[in-house]
Design a protein around this motif. Structure first.
Motif, PDB file in Angstrom:
ATOM      1  N   ASP A  54      10.107   2.423  -2.000  1.00 16.22           N
ATOM      2  CA  ASP A  54       9.461   3.417  -1.147  1.00 16.22           C
ATOM      3  C   ASP A  54       7.992   3.500  -1.531  1.00 16.22           C
ATOM      4  O   ASP A  54       7.577   2.997  -2.584  1.00 16.22           O
ATOM      5  CB  ASP A  54      10.118   4.792  -1.324  1.00 16.22           C
ATOM      6  CG  ASP A  54      11.406   4.923  -0.523  1.00 16.22           C
ATOM      7  OD1 ASP A  54      11.457   4.374   0.595  1.00 16.22           O
ATOM      8  OD2 ASP A  54      12.355   5.569  -1.015  1.00 16.22           O
ATOM      9  N   VAL A  55       7.202   4.119  -0.686  1.00 12.78           N
ATOM     10  CA  VAL A  55       5.795   4.363  -0.993  1.00 12.78           C
ATOM     11  C   VAL A  55       5.551   5.866  -0.914  1.00 12.78           C
ATOM     12  O   VAL A  55       5.758   6.486   0.140  1.00 12.78           O
ATOM     13  CB  VAL A  55       4.863   3.611  -0.016  1.00 12.78           C
ATOM     14  CG1 VAL A  55       3.404   3.933  -0.337  1.00 12.78           C
ATOM     15  CG2 VAL A  55       5.104   2.110  -0.096  1.00 12.78           C
ATOM     16  N   VAL A  56       5.145   6.460  -2.027  1.00 10.90           N
ATOM     17  CA  VAL A  56       4.882   7.899  -2.103  1.00 10.90           C
ATOM     18  C   VAL A  56       3.424   8.105  -2.485  1.00 10.90           C
ATOM     19  O   VAL A  56       2.983   7.633  -3.546  1.00 10.90           O
ATOM     20  CB  VAL A  56       5.814   8.570  -3.131  1.00 10.90           C
ATOM     21  CG1 VAL A  56       5.491  10.065  -3.228  1.00 10.90           C
ATOM     22  CG2 VAL A  56       7.279   8.369  -2.752  1.00 10.90           C
ATOM     23  N   ASN A  57       2.670   8.751  -1.613  1.00  6.19           N
ATOM     24  CA  ASN A  57       1.235   8.978  -1.832  1.00  6.19           C
ATOM     25  C   ASN A  57       0.505   7.673  -2.119  1.00  6.19           C
ATOM     26  O   ASN A  57      -0.383   7.599  -2.987  1.00  6.19           O
ATOM     27  CB  ASN A  57       1.019   9.974  -2.979  1.00  6.19           C
ATOM     28  CG  ASN A  57       1.595  11.344  -2.682  1.00  6.19           C
ATOM     29  OD1 ASN A  57       1.535  11.808  -1.535  1.00  6.19           O
ATOM     30  ND2 ASN A  57       2.158  11.994  -3.685  1.00  6.19           N
ATOM     31  N   VAL A  59       1.681   5.010  -3.476  1.00  3.16           N
ATOM     32  CA  VAL A  59       2.148   4.320  -4.678  1.00  3.16           C
ATOM     33  C   VAL A  59       3.587   3.857  -4.486  1.00  3.16           C
ATOM     34  O   VAL A  59       4.453   4.672  -4.141  1.00  3.16           O
ATOM     35  CB  VAL A  59       2.057   5.235  -5.917  1.00  3.16           C
ATOM     36  CG1 VAL A  59       2.574   4.512  -7.162  1.00  3.16           C
ATOM     37  CG2 VAL A  59       0.625   5.707  -6.133  1.00  3.16           C
ATOM     38  N   PRO A  60       3.867   2.569  -4.685  1.00  2.02           N
ATOM     39  CA  PRO A  60       5.257   2.093  -4.569  1.00  2.02           C
ATOM     40  C   PRO A  60       6.133   2.685  -5.667  1.00  2.02           C
ATOM     41  O   PRO A  60       5.735   2.725  -6.847  1.00  2.02           O
ATOM     42  CB  PRO A  60       5.126   0.568  -4.728  1.00  2.02           C
ATOM     43  CG  PRO A  60       3.682   0.264  -4.491  1.00  2.02           C
ATOM     44  CD  PRO A  60       2.929   1.459  -4.960  1.00  2.02           C
ATOM     45  N   VAL A  61       7.314   3.149  -5.282  1.00  5.92           N
ATOM     46  CA  VAL A  61       8.260   3.721  -6.245  1.00  5.92           C
ATOM     47  C   VAL A  61       9.636   3.119  -6.004  1.00  5.92           C
ATOM     48  O   VAL A  61       9.911   2.537  -4.955  1.00  5.92           O
ATOM     49  CB  VAL A  61       8.324   5.255  -6.134  1.00  5.92           C
ATOM     50  CG1 VAL A  61       6.983   5.886  -6.466  1.00  5.92           C
ATOM     51  CG2 VAL A  61       8.775   5.671  -4.726  1.00  5.92           C
ATOM     52  N   SER A  62      10.513   3.244  -6.985  1.00 10.10           N
ATOM     53  CA  SER A  62      11.851   2.669  -6.892  1.00 10.10           C
ATOM     54  C   SER A  62      12.644   3.304  -5.759  1.00 10.10           C
ATOM     55  O   SER A  62      12.364   4.428  -5.325  1.00 10.10           O
ATOM     56  CB  SER A  62      12.596   2.836  -8.219  1.00 10.10           C
ATOM     57  OG  SER A  62      12.796   4.200  -8.503  1.00 10.10           O
TER      58      SER A  62
END
Length: 555
Positions: A54-57, A59-62
């Motif tokens: 996922d992309v949060v703000n 930033v790619p995250v798990s």
């Protein structure tokens, strides 16, 4: 001394597509013969894509995924009735054959809960004479997912005995967890996922349980300038099927779930990530109009530099990453063809059905192409022979019935259940190993390694091979049988495009193939961030016959 078992399995690569039986063709009066099907009438499907992050703000995250295995109908050809298949997907409606392409991002963890929604009985017959995952209740189709080429913790590697049935109602003896963890910290490249349940791999893959997995690393890959985007960067999963009887080799060639499809392309460069998902069929790909391939990667890693070639020999489970420049075509169409005998290399020649793969229709208008193929790609460490701590011999034996039919194939003359005979020490001293793989069978058998990559150093022909084989069958010891006395024939050069890091290589019959194996990340030299105590490597060809051997690391 503390002993830690790190089980690394050898299999024989033949990942299990025996031939598809169309549900409507079981009765003799309703057989559909291959000659009745017209080629190049179906458009090439672009399999659904699922992002493993996922992309949060910004930033790619798990990300955690839920991917199921469903029973549904699938049309392999315009003129065929729907076939009952098993398919991967996020729902029954979206499930496909092959399954969705999972796109992961380097350094970002992907978690997948693989859910079994399959019926209580299999849609295909299976061999009950071999070691097989059988639920105690005799109900349910055992499945377990293996990510081919992935370097991940053992609990997420898809051990054949870690199977489970619908709703996890019954589980195999090594099953540990529902959610699989894919670290995605290995080099960027191509992989594929498939079922791996003990004794059922062939029928489960035949039923449709296959799919592509890509690790992308934009910081490293984007500067290369290779073709990219949905239209110009496509996985092609190729396998053979038979639509009128369950044969070992199918005559229809399937690409992304369609028999002999077609694709309209522009006069520019395209990238194709080609996976051979056949049971035993080798493919020798070439273009009938003389177009060439620009080879940029093998299996899960890039080449050091691109290699221009006219033909590509691809073994079962092997992956090739190529660029095709359609602006170089002198015609408005090109057929991707196959020239590999079956069985390879000394079997029957191809015919007009299994000799054709797919058709490209090339638009006439020329256009600006901003993609490129650089002179250099990604350079990984060269093989370090000075640090190789051990030399090991792996022999392939084939056993036959009284009628000279092959029955099973063992590695080092022993079945999987026998105790490990190879016990290297864990640690940096044996990160590098030299293996001499001796193929004493009549066929080419691809070698695949879990948790490690290897470089092929040499392919040397055996002399007086029958005498050497006679000794090996008696005492099963290459050193005592004086391997050096027989391994002195001609050397076959390793093709330029296969001189990099591999996880599959074709073991030529009557040859000793020397490889250097590395059990650490090739791009960073880092050790694995997980305990590999239950992981494994394998050679596959008749996997369902338990053609595997454990390798135990001692700590």
């Amino acid at each position: 001394m503390m002993v830690m078992e790190k089980i690394l399995l050898f299999h024989l690569l033949s990942l299990a597509l025996l031939g598809a039986v169309v549900e409507a063709t079981w009765s003799d009066d309703r057989l559909i013969k291959i000659s009745q099907l017209k080629m190049f009438v179906d458009e090439l499907p672009d399999m659904p894509k699922i992002l493993g992050f996922d992309v949060v703000n910004g930033v790619p995250v798990s990300k955690s995924l839920q991917i199921g295995m469903f029973s549904k109908k699938w049309k392999f050809h315009r003129d065929l009735p729907p076939t009952r298949v098993f398919a991967y997907g996020t729902s029954n409606n979206t499930a496909t054959v092959p399954g969705p392409t999972i796109e992961a991002l380097y350094g970002v963890d992907t978690y997948v809960t693989w859910r079994n929604y399959l019926p209580s009985k299999h849609i295909l017959p299976w061999d009950r004479t071999i070691p097989t995952a059988i639920p105690a209740t005799k109900k349910g189709v055992p499945t377990v997912v293996h990510l081919h080429g992935g370097i991940d913790e053992p609990q997420s590697d898809g051990n054949a005995n870690s199977w489970f049935t619908r709703g996890f109602r019954e589980r195999g003896p090594t099953w540990t967890q529902k959610k699989y963890h894919y670290y995605n910290i290995q080099q960027p490249g191509n992989m594929w996922y498939h079922d791996h349940a003990m004794g059922l791999t062939r029928v489960n893959l035949l039923a449709g349980l296959i799919g592509a997995y890509i690790i992308r690393h934009p910081d490293i890959e984007s500067p290369l300038g290779l073709p990219h985007g949905k239209e110009f960067d496509r996985p092609l999963i190729v396998f053979d099927r038979s639509f009128w009887q369950p044969e070992y080799f199918g005559d229809a060639i399937i690409v992304n779930g369609k028999a002999w499809p077609r694709l309209t392309v522009r006069r520019r460069k395209y990238r194709f990530r080609i996976i051979n998902a056949s049971n035993a069929r080798f493919f020798e790909f070439f273009f009938t109009n003389g177009l060439r391939f620009i080879h940029v990667g093998s299996d899960s890693s890039y080449n050091k530099r691109p290699v221009m070639i006219k033909k590509i020999l691809l073994a079962p489970s092997e992956i090739v990453d190529v660029i095709v420049d359609f602006s170089e075509s002198k015609s408005d169409s090109a057929i991707l063809a196959n020239g590999a005998a079956y069985p390879y290399p000394s079997g029957d020649p191809v015919n007009k059905f299994n000799g054709n793969v797919m058709k490209f229709i090339i638009k006439r208008q020329r256009e600006v192409d901003t993609s490129r193929v650089p002179k250099r790609l990604i350079k990984y460490p060269s093989p370090d022979l000075s640090n190789a701590a051990a030399t090991r011999y792996i022999a392939m034996y084939e056993y036959t019935s009284p009628t000279d039919e092959p029955t099973h194939l063992f590695l080092n003359g022993k079945p999987y259940e026998d105790p490990a005979t190879e016990t290297p020490k864990e640690g940096t001293s044996e990160i590098w190993n030299i293996w001499n793989v001796i193929n004493l069978t009549a066929d080419n058998h691809p070698l695949h390694i879990h948790l490690g990559l290897f470089v092929v150093l040499e392919q040397r022909k055996l002399v007086d091979v029958e005498k050497f084989k006679e000794c090996m069958l008696k005492i099963n010891n290459a050193v005592k049988c004086q391997i050096s006395k027989y391994a002195r024939g001609n050397i076959t050069a390793v093709p330029a495009h296969e001189q990099g890091w591999k996880n599959v290589f074709k073991m030529t019959p009557g040859y000793v193939t020397k490889i250097l194996v590395r059990f650490a990340y090739i791009h960073s030299n880092a050790s694995y961030p997980f305990d590999a105590s239950a992981t494994w490597l394998r050679i596959l060809d008749h996997e369902d016959n338990a053609m595997m051997r454990p390798l135990k690391f001692i700590k």
